[in-house]
Design a protein around this motif. Structure first.
Motif, mmCIF file in Angstrom:
data_model
loop_
_atom_site.group_PDB
_atom_site.id
_atom_site.type_symbol
_atom_site.label_atom_id
_atom_site.label_comp_id
_atom_site.label_asym_id
_atom_site.label_seq_id
_atom_site.Cartn_x
_atom_site.Cartn_y
_atom_site.Cartn_z
ATOM 1 N N CYS A 49 3.290 0.157 -10.784
ATOM 2 C CA CYS A 49 2.041 0.916 -10.877
ATOM 3 C C CYS A 49 2.292 2.219 -11.634
ATOM 4 O O CYS A 49 3.320 2.876 -11.425
ATOM 5 C CB CYS A 49 1.537 1.212 -9.470
ATOM 6 N N HIS A 51 0.853 4.947 -11.222
ATOM 7 C CA HIS A 51 0.659 6.128 -10.374
ATOM 8 C C HIS A 51 1.976 6.556 -9.734
ATOM 9 O O HIS A 51 2.410 7.691 -9.916
ATOM 10 C CB HIS A 51 -0.393 5.859 -9.297
ATOM 11 N N THR A 53 5.348 4.129 -7.655
ATOM 12 C CA THR A 53 6.317 3.070 -7.957
ATOM 13 C C THR A 53 6.031 1.743 -7.264
ATOM 14 O O THR A 53 6.920 0.924 -7.120
ATOM 15 C CB THR A 53 7.741 3.520 -7.571
ATOM 16 N N ALA A 54 4.811 1.510 -6.846
ATOM 17 C CA ALA A 54 4.519 0.267 -6.141
ATOM 18 C C ALA A 54 4.489 -0.925 -7.102
ATOM 19 O O ALA A 54 4.088 -0.785 -8.248
ATOM 20 C CB ALA A 54 3.169 0.389 -5.454
ATOM 21 N N VAL A 70 -0.434 0.200 -2.646
ATOM 22 C CA VAL A 70 -0.081 1.458 -1.974
ATOM 23 C C VAL A 70 -1.255 2.448 -1.894
ATOM 24 O O VAL A 70 -1.649 2.860 -0.809
ATOM 25 C CB VAL A 70 1.156 2.103 -2.627
ATOM 26 N N HIS A 71 -1.828 2.831 -3.038
ATOM 27 C CA HIS A 71 -2.937 3.806 -2.990
ATOM 28 C C HIS A 71 -4.230 3.252 -3.579
ATOM 29 O O HIS A 71 -5.150 4.005 -3.903
ATOM 30 C CB HIS A 71 -2.574 5.093 -3.729
ATOM 31 N N ALA A 73 -5.290 2.058 -6.444
ATOM 32 C CA ALA A 73 -5.796 2.140 -7.820
ATOM 33 C C ALA A 73 -6.019 0.719 -8.321
ATOM 34 O O ALA A 73 -5.326 -0.210 -7.920
ATOM 35 C CB ALA A 73 -4.782 2.844 -8.720
#
Ligand code: FES
Length: 110
Positions: A49, A51, A53-54, A70-71, A73
């Protein structure tokens, strides 16, 4: 164009799932996630990702978008575009082709 990488057979990657091609095999900096989208087509993005590191391959596919696990997006699988915050940078795309029932990946150079 360089030789493609055989990711697997179409039937081995169900719709809504992703297969990861290791960066060492792809000759790229990042691992590559090859997604079987809900439009029936295959798309490939850098797995990490933009954003943090997922791995996007662990995310949720909806239509032709993937949501970061993770978040949350979302990225367009076709263009790599970041569709909502917290990601603002597009994910890098790679060309995928299906030939004779096999999914072929052409990692982007550089
Ligand atoms: S790591 Fe993907 S949205 Fe934050």
């Amino acid at each position: 164009m360089s030789e493609p990488i055989i990711v697997g057979k179409v039937e081995d990657i169900p719709e809504g799932e992703a297969e990861v091609v290791d960066s060492e095999d792809a000759g790229t900096e990042d691992d590559i996630a090859v997604f079987h989208a809900e439009d029936g087509n295959f798309y490939a993005l850098d797995d990490t990702c933009t954003h943090e590191t997922a791995p996007l391959s662990d995310g949720w596919i909806e239509g032709t978008e993937v949501e970061c696990p993770v978040h949350s997006a979302k990225f367009c699988l076709k263009s790599g575009e970041a569709l909502c915050l917290p990601a603002t940078v597009a994910a890098r795309t790679h060309k995928v082709e299906v030939v004779d029932g096999e999914v072929l990946l052409y990692p982007a150079a550089g």
